[in-house]
Enzyme design. Structure first.
Site, PDB file in Angstrom:
ATOM      1  CG  HIS A  72      13.837 -17.170 -21.402  1.00 15.99           C
ATOM      2  ND1 HIS A  72      15.469 -16.076 -21.576  1.00 15.99           N
ATOM      3  CD2 HIS A  72      13.173 -16.902 -22.067  1.00 15.99           C
ATOM      4  CE1 HIS A  72      14.336 -15.498 -22.587  1.00 15.99           C
ATOM      5  NE2 HIS A  72      12.704 -15.515 -22.983  1.00 15.99           N
ATOM      6  CE1 TYR A 201      22.416 -13.419 -19.375  1.00 15.66           C
ATOM      7  CE2 TYR A 201      24.087 -11.858 -18.271  1.00 15.66           C
ATOM      8  CZ  TYR A 201      23.138 -12.689 -18.162  1.00 15.66           C
ATOM      9  OH  TYR A 201      22.061 -12.627 -17.425  1.00 15.66           O
ATOM     10  N   PRO A 293      25.181  -7.146 -11.235  1.00 15.78           N
ATOM     11  CG  PRO A 293      23.742  -6.135 -12.785  1.00 15.78           C
ATOM     12  CD  PRO A 293      25.237  -6.129 -11.465  1.00 15.78           C
ATOM     13  CE  LYS A 297      22.265 -16.142 -10.188  1.00 20.66           C
ATOM     14  NZ  LYS A 297      21.089 -17.041 -11.087  1.00 20.66           N
ATOM     15  CE1 TYR A 384      20.588 -17.329 -16.516  1.00 25.26           C
ATOM     16  CE2 TYR A 384      22.751 -16.359 -16.765  1.00 25.26           C
ATOM     17  CZ  TYR A 384      20.375 -16.463 -16.780  1.00 25.26           C
ATOM     18  OH  TYR A 384      20.413 -14.809 -17.457  1.00 25.26           O
TER      19      TYR A 384
HETATM   20  P1  FAS Z   1      14.961  -2.384  -2.777  1.00 27.15           P
HETATM   21  O1  FAS Z   1      15.979  -2.053  -3.147  1.00 27.15           O
HETATM   22  O2  FAS Z   1      14.622  -2.781  -3.807  1.00 27.15           O
HETATM   23  O3  FAS Z   1      14.682  -2.310  -1.920  1.00 27.15           O
HETATM   24  C1  FAS Z   1      14.289  -1.768  -0.560  1.00 27.15           C
HETATM   25  C2  FAS Z   1      13.143  -0.210   0.064  1.00 27.15           C
HETATM   26  O4  FAS Z   1      13.403  -0.462   1.192  1.00 27.15           O
HETATM   27  C3  FAS Z   1      13.488   0.496  -1.259  1.00 27.15           C
HETATM   28  O5  FAS Z   1      11.630   0.465  -1.218  1.00 27.15           O
HETATM   29  C4  FAS Z   1      14.161   1.561  -0.124  1.00 27.15           C
HETATM   30  O6  FAS Z   1      13.133   3.137  -0.646  1.00 27.15           O
HETATM   31  C5  FAS Z   1      13.422   1.469   1.298  1.00 27.15           C
HETATM   32  N1  FAS Z   1      14.167   2.222   1.516  1.00 27.15           N
HETATM   33  C6  FAS Z   1      15.657   2.113   2.058  1.00 27.15           C
HETATM   34  N2  FAS Z   1      15.398   3.324   3.026  1.00 27.15           N
HETATM   35  C7  FAS Z   1      14.323   3.126   3.735  1.00 27.15           C
HETATM   36  C8  FAS Z   1      14.915   3.077   5.255  1.00 27.15           C
HETATM   37  N3  FAS Z   1      14.787   3.951   5.879  1.00 27.15           N
HETATM   38  N4  FAS Z   1      13.018   3.862   5.705  1.00 27.15           N
HETATM   39  C9  FAS Z   1      11.914   3.016   5.055  1.00 27.15           C
HETATM   40  N5  FAS Z   1      12.068   2.809   3.495  1.00 27.15           N
HETATM   41  C10 FAS Z   1      13.280   2.435   3.568  1.00 27.15           C
HETATM   42  N6  FAS Z   1      19.470  -8.044  -9.328  1.00 27.15           N
HETATM   43  C11 FAS Z   1      19.187  -8.732 -10.475  1.00 27.15           C
HETATM   44  O7  FAS Z   1      19.019  -9.233 -10.660  1.00 27.15           O
HETATM   45  N7  FAS Z   1      19.177  -8.052 -11.911  1.00 27.15           N
HETATM   46  C12 FAS Z   1      19.482  -6.605 -12.853  1.00 27.15           C
HETATM   47  O8  FAS Z   1      19.799  -6.560 -13.617  1.00 27.15           O
HETATM   48  C13 FAS Z   1      19.013  -6.038 -10.820  1.00 27.15           C
HETATM   49  N8  FAS Z   1      19.413  -4.273 -11.712  1.00 27.15           N
HETATM   50  C14 FAS Z   1      19.439  -3.359 -10.452  1.00 27.15           C
HETATM   51  C15 FAS Z   1      20.119  -2.276 -11.392  1.00 27.15           C
HETATM   52  C16 FAS Z   1      19.972  -1.169  -9.889  1.00 27.15           C
HETATM   53  C17 FAS Z   1      20.004   0.014 -10.380  1.00 27.15           C
HETATM   54  C18 FAS Z   1      19.660  -1.709  -8.695  1.00 27.15           C
HETATM   55  C19 FAS Z   1      19.962  -0.417  -7.154  1.00 27.15           C
HETATM   56  C20 FAS Z   1      19.781  -2.955  -8.137  1.00 27.15           C
HETATM   57  C21 FAS Z   1      19.418  -3.831  -9.063  1.00 27.15           C
HETATM   58  N9  FAS Z   1      19.493  -4.975  -9.331  1.00 27.15           N
HETATM   59  C22 FAS Z   1      19.359  -6.321  -9.504  1.00 27.15           C
HETATM   60  C23 FAS Z   1      18.963  -5.482  -8.097  1.00 27.15           C
HETATM   61  C24 FAS Z   1      18.165  -5.584  -7.218  1.00 27.15           C
HETATM   62  O9  FAS Z   1      16.748  -6.068  -7.880  1.00 27.15           O
HETATM   63  C25 FAS Z   1      18.169  -5.589  -6.100  1.00 27.15           C
HETATM   64  O10 FAS Z   1      18.666  -7.138  -5.884  1.00 27.15           O
HETATM   65  C26 FAS Z   1      16.174  -5.573  -5.610  1.00 27.15           C
HETATM   66  O11 FAS Z   1      16.259  -4.743  -5.841  1.00 27.15           O
HETATM   67  C27 FAS Z   1      16.877  -6.238  -3.700  1.00 27.15           C
HETATM   68  O12 FAS Z   1      15.314  -6.621  -3.371  1.00 27.15           O
HETATM   69  P2  FAS Z   1      15.332  -5.108  -1.875  1.00 27.15           P
HETATM   70  O13 FAS Z   1      15.994  -5.938  -1.019  1.00 27.15           O
HETATM   71  O14 FAS Z   1      13.473  -5.372  -1.321  1.00 27.15           O
HETATM   72  O15 FAS Z   1      15.879  -3.994  -1.912  1.00 27.15           O
HETATM   73  C1  PHB Z   2      17.387  -7.289 -17.380  1.00 19.78           C
HETATM   74  O1  PHB Z   2      17.170  -7.931 -17.967  1.00 19.78           O
HETATM   75  O2  PHB Z   2      17.017  -6.133 -16.457  1.00 19.78           O
HETATM   76  C2  PHB Z   2      18.765  -8.503 -16.596  1.00 19.78           C
HETATM   77  C3  PHB Z   2      18.678  -9.903 -16.980  1.00 19.78           C
HETATM   78  C4  PHB Z   2      20.393 -10.286 -16.572  1.00 19.78           C
HETATM   79  C5  PHB Z   2      20.949 -10.377 -16.354  1.00 19.78           C
HETATM   80  C6  PHB Z   2      21.178  -8.492 -15.402  1.00 19.78           C
HETATM   81  C7  PHB Z   2      19.539  -8.074 -16.202  1.00 19.78           C
HETATM   82  O3  PHB Z   2      22.359 -10.766 -15.573  1.00 19.78           O
END
Ligand code: FAS
Ligand code: PHB
Length: 393
Positions: A72, A201, A293, A297, A384
């Protein structure tokens, strides 16, 4: 058991770090609390910065992303029944973003790790961290009813916001910074064509909305909702009606609705822990920071943390540069706080943070300025697409 780097967590941070280390001949073991299927079932991020896509290609897991991901060159901001385009190519020095879901990134990394025969232990609920202040740190956990000690040189805490790693930093040393927002994002995934070829957005008097996508046939939409809302309060019809009511008329008339295949409400918070290292423990990704989100980032900050830790560990093992180890936290936090600012700013500009009419008019003036002036568009676009990575030395 013994390995060079022990990784807690098999989310994108742990898997990407593990893949880069594996390719560099640095042994590592990942210990994950949940099952692989559970990790894949979480619907999360959708937008990748160029720094992230570059790192995935370096890790040799970028093939499917390049084949199926969507590049994009612009993103759109809707307010006051109009849409303004942020030309990333023009205002962010030719840079772009890649739309490719976190689920697919995780799947690609899991498949590459399995192919490489690297050790990943799933469904391990009782990991504990030991001796990080010494030269002989270790993890302890139970596998098939047997107590295991994983001895290692370094521990990467990639265990997300609800993990254990940051609590291994003594509270008298650990600083935590948090801001909780008074609303959440109700997200819907649907097998419908995206309403727009680029992300939209939107700010509206009824609340924020976001039109995103996973492919040309799979869409991802979000609505700002009060924290009191429950996902069971939202039928598909109610969601589509509310989304259309917040969009400019010209966009709403183009929307193709359909059954939701995933529906969830995520709370929004900003969070940072400092420092991001203690002894031989290094915090990576959501284990150390959470962003709303709105700035896309979260996943990208996890990738930049991985970049810094991997570059340092690669020089430690291949060139004896242990002098670089103390630099990790400062390097990571410098980029994290600038991305925290951008994510907070985008959230403040686009959501209903205040009932005060003065604040609404300031929000509109801010949206008008940053989408209607070269200098405004330049700062929006450059943040961005993602700020540059620094060299580790
Ligand atoms: P993660 O949380 O993905 O991974 C951590 C891992 O560690 C998990 O698999 C967990 O099971 C494991 N773990 C936890 N405790 C443990 C333990 N005690 N022992 C062993 N393993 C353990 N980011 C965006 O950029 N855009 C979005 O739209 C967006 N939407 C999101 C929506 C939700 C509901 C959430 C929670 C996050 C969102 N994020 C978004 C952020 C998300 O993408 C995170 O930045 C990304 O998953 C980060 O990756 P990790 O740091 O690997 O953490
Ligand atoms: C998504 O596609 O899940 C998404 C994209 C951009 C954002 C947040 C979520 O800033």
């Amino acid at each position: 058991m013994r390995t060079q780097v022990a990784i807690i967590g098999a989310g994108p941070a742990g898997l990407l770090l593990g893949q880069l280390l594996q390719n560099a001949g640095i042994s590592n073991v990942i210990v994950e609390r949940r099952s692989g299927d559970y990790v894949l079932s979480r619907i999360r991020a959708g937008v990748l910065e160029e720094g992230t896509t570059r790192l995935l290609r370096e890790a040799k897991v970028g093939q499917r992303m390049d084949a199926e991901g969507m590049v994009h060159h612009g993103v759109q901001i809707a307010f006051m029944d109009q849409i303004r385009r942020v030309d990333l190519e023009r205002y962010a020095d030719g840079k772009s973003v890649m739309v490719y879901g976190q689920t697919e990134v995780t799947r690609d990394l899991m498949e590459a790790r399995a192919k490489a025969g690297a050790v990943s232990l799933y469904e391990i609920p009782d990991v504990s961290i030991h001796n990080v202040e010494t030269d002989h740190p270790s993890l302890q956990f139970t596998v098939n009813g047997e107590k295991e000690i994983l001895e290692c040189d370094y521990i990467a805490g990639c265990d997300g916001f609800h993990g254990i790693s940051r609590h291994a930093i003594p509270s008298e040393i650990r600083g935590e910074y948090e801001k909780v927002y008074p609303f959440g994002w109700l997200g819907v995934l649907s097998e419908t064509p995206p309403v727009s070829s680029e992300l939209i957005y939107g700010a509206h008097s009824k609340g924020f909305f976001l039109c995103s996508m996973r492919s040309l046939t799979r869409s991802r939409y979000y609505l700002e909702v009060p924290l009191t809302e429950k996902v069971e309060h939202w039928s598909d019809d109610r969601f589509w009606t509310e989304l259309c009511s917040r969009m400019p008329e010209s966009t709403a008339s183009q929307l193709v609705s359909g059954p939701s295949i995933e529906k969830s409400i995520a709370p929004l918070r900003s969070f940072v822990v400092e420092p991001m290292q203690y002894g031989r423990l290094f915090l990576v990704g959501d284990a150390a920071h959470i962003v709303p989100p709105t700035g896309a980032k979260g996943l990208n900050l996890a990738a930049s943390d991985v970049n810094y830790l991997f570059r340092i560990l690669e020089k430690v093992y291949h060139a004896g540069r242990t002098d670089l180890l103390p630099r990790y936290s400062g390097l990571a936090l410098d980029r994290i706080w600038k991305s925290q600012r951008f994510s907070w700013w985008m959230t403040s500009m686009l959501h209903r943070l205040s009932a005060n009419p003065f604040d609404h008019r300031v929000q509109l003036a801010e949206l008008d300025y940053f989408t209607g002036s070269d200098e405004g568009l330049r700062t929006l676009a450059r943040n961005y697409v993602g700020l540059p990575y620094q060299d580790v030395g």
